[in-house]
Design an enzyme around this catalytic site. Structure first.
Site, PDB file in Angstrom:
ATOM      1  N   GLY A 188       7.196  -3.470  -2.182  1.00 39.12           N
ATOM      2  CA  GLY A 188       5.928  -3.378  -2.904  1.00 39.12           C
ATOM      3  C   GLY A 188       4.749  -3.965  -2.144  1.00 39.12           C
ATOM      4  N   LYS A 206     -13.873  -4.158   4.271  1.00 33.23           N
ATOM      5  CA  LYS A 206     -14.150  -5.565   3.956  1.00 33.23           C
ATOM      6  C   LYS A 206     -14.993  -6.212   5.044  1.00 33.23           C
ATOM      7  CE  LYS A 206      -9.793  -5.799   1.389  1.00 33.23           C
ATOM      8  NZ  LYS A 206      -8.332  -6.027   1.564  1.00 33.23           N
TER       9      LYS A 206
END
Lengths: 436, 436
Positions: A188, A206
């Site tokens: 995950g 970012k």
């Protein structure tokens, strides 16, 4: 005091986290913000999901996000849908309707930020986006407010947890990229389509946002140099290590006389640097200012609650500033003056901690048994121990023990008993230990 | 736009740094704050010193600090005198006269903070104190605003540079405390009277302030447990290391059901933790919130310009909040919207960086000479090199080089020439390297 009303768009991972944390910490957040922050509407295409998250609460549920940004009751719109498409329309519409916006959407801001901030400025509303960079780390606030005295020279960040996890695993296990990516997907840490992460696009979004704040320049995502980690070979990670370096995917923004460097690529960093030791899915940003020197900000860069932490910090900020008057500025001690609590500081006897104990003992059979018996009787577990051989010609030796946590007065009582043993010489040296 | 007028009390180390940075970065700070921040008066008993710092500037100099806090022209008083005595009187007087206050005085706030904040609240003025804890690290802002979504569970900080320098030296050199203290004094890392630092009092002041903000409780310095590093023995630092721990002087504040732990003492920390690797005079604070998890803030905790960085950040904050209206809230991108600059992002060819180069070459005499000649002709210096022995039965081997900084297009041209050498096999693997 009248609550501030929030319309939440998107109840996925971050939306769900925001909902949960805002509810769990409602009392403490209200003490800080000066008025309750209340989610009045949740919009999500998946109404079933929205229903399960908001079960039992008095919240309007809707599958029409455009109705929420038009809702006259809503003061702040929280956009957690993601992407450049519908999110852009919704954010612009919310601004047009005079609503403040909080968003975690780095792609949207890196690509359409200039348009969005101009619209917000014109309308006199705030668009807050702490959650867009490095999750729960308050790096936007540090750059925008905490370091405002500085000419910021450069910043470099590990701002994508997926790739940092992959690089950590490649180094630890010596495995090739493709194999570790599969592992990361299974755990995950990487999405089914990991392109934006592993190709460096997410980090570039970012870095673009941070460059604008650091240098006072518009968003220029299209000019950023973007290189991911897909071509990185395990052999180079190993060679770098032999030379004393770690390889990290860095987002770098640097001011030069000729212009600004804005780039994302795998980068060798000296292993002694703190930032070289940021492992797994953690994020960190290093900022160099001309007055402060280097400062570093470290924490979880993704996940439901860490990202929710940043979203809600923005909600508190907007609430405090939206109602700006002497009583609703940022309170001196974080909490509103009438919301301080008179909680007692505990005496040191009541403190709970672990201990390092050093004893000088006679080197005789049974000594250790006596000592460990006293500790066991006091319910103090031993975590690690060193017993030294006596030095040449000596009849005494050192025993060093680390204990598990206990209350200090309990530790002191046990130590007094140990010191009373005839085989123990002098006082026990006792230091406290915290696993942090 | 009308400047905001600052009266500076104390022109010693931090006062001098504040003066210097505010002057050097005036243009950039004004772009952020929305109006000029101007020191109009400096008060110091040492008028000679004040004269030398402010030489050539239009600034009133005075040896009467009380006249400054009464001066109707002054909007913000910056208190950098220190101590509990006259500083307390001046701060309270400034508040009474309706002035905002910025201070770096941790002793004053830890001991008299409750009185001072109550007075400020009553008067509707701000008392800002980012510089009071951990110098240039914006930890107050992080705790008060950045983490406001969280129930903060605990924080632990290396918040005294003097003691951290001493502990680093004791570990590195295996020397006893007293000897390292003398060295620290000679180097200027410890004061002539180091009592407040080495006995933990300074750290306890800072921990007290952080506990108030983190938990929403009054300052309770008198309840803090304070233990310094004077009794710490080198042997225990060595034993701790054998067990995988470092010893740091930590300020700890932890919330428990029964009350709050507030304590300063030498503490063992697992050496794998980032905070265990904060060396020398650096500071770091680790904060555990229920939503965000652990975040860490690292930087210089003392010194003229790092502390000035925090003082001026507070000045910008007060300026932005003092003039709070839609145009003077914290700007979206740190700089005021009309103060953004259209600086170009450089193409990657123009980026300046160092390189890691990996080449597959034939194991023949002269190969290395050919390669280093090309690099030398391109003005690219070699910083480190590994040349592997060929593997059993192979006629080729790897050369790995680290270069000094150069412009990327220059590196690319040199690499193209190297790849053209008949003895070089295939492409050169090239990664960028930053010493940060």
């Amino acid at each position: 005091m009248k609550p501030i009303n929030v319309g939440l768009l998107g109840i996925g991972t971050v939306g769900g986290g925001t909902y949960t944390v805002l509810k769990r910490n409602a009392e403490e957040i209200t003490r800080r913000a000066g008025r309750p922050i209340r989610i009045t509407t949740v919009a999500d295409k998946n109404l079933e999901l929205a229903r399960s998250v908001a079960a039992g609460d008095e919240v309007k549920l809707s599958d029409d996000a455009f109705a929420v940004v038009a809702d006259p009751e809503v003061d702040i719109v929280v956009e957690l849908i993601g992407g450049y498409g519908i999110a852009r329309e919704l954010v612009l519409k919310a601004i047009e309707n005079g609503k403040h916006v909080v968003t975690a959407n780095k792609a949207l801001l890196a690509v359409h930020g200039n348009e969005i901030f101009a619209a917000a400025q014109k309308k006199g509303v705030m668009v807050a986006f702490e959650a867009a960079v490095a999750g729960g780390i308050p790096i936007i606030k540090a750059l925008r407010e905490g370091l405002s005295a500085n000419r910021i020279q450069w910043l470099a960040g590990i701002i994508n947890g997926t790739t940092n996890f992959i690089l950590s695993e490649m180094r630890d296990k010596g495995l090739p990229f493709a194999e570790v990516l599969k592992e990361a997907q299974a755990l995950g840490y990487a999405e089914a389509d990991p392109t934006f992460d592993i190709e460096g696009v997410d980090a570039a979004h970012k870095a673009t946002i941070m460059s604008a704040i650091a240098f006072g320049i518009p968003m220029q995502f299209d000019k950023a140099y973007v290189e991911g980690i897909t071509k990185l070979q395990a052999v180079d990670i190993a060679y770098a290590e032999q030379l004393g370096y770690r390889i990290k995917l860095l987002g770098i923004a640097r001011r030069r006389d000729e212009g600004v460097e804005l780039r994302v690529h795998p980068t060798l960093i000296p292993e002694k640097r703190l930032i070289a030791n940021v492992e797994g899915a953690m994020n960190a940003v290093l900022v160099q200012g001309d007055a402060v020197g280097a400062t570093l900000y470290y924490g979880k860069g993704a996940g439901a609650e860490p990202t929710a932490s940043a979203v809600i910090a923005d909600l508190v900020d907007v609430t405090r500033l939206h109602t700006a008057d002497p009583e609703h500025r940022v309170p001196h001690l974080a909490f509103q003056p009438d919301q301080m609590q008179d909680v007692a500081v505990l005496p040191i006897d009541e403190v709970v901690t672990s201990y390092y104990l050093r004893l000088r003992v006679e080197d005789k059979p049974g000594v250790l048994a006596d000592i460990t018996r006293i500790l066991a009787d006091s319910q103090i577990s031993i975590d690690a121990m060193i017993q030294k051989e006596p030095a040449e010609g000596e009849a005494q030796t050192d025993i060093i023990m680390l204990t598990h946590q206990t209350v200090e007065k309990n530790a002191n009582a046990a130590i007094a008993k140990i010191e009373a043993l005839p085989v123990v010489q002098g006082k026990v040296t006792r230091l406290r230990l915290e696993n942090l």
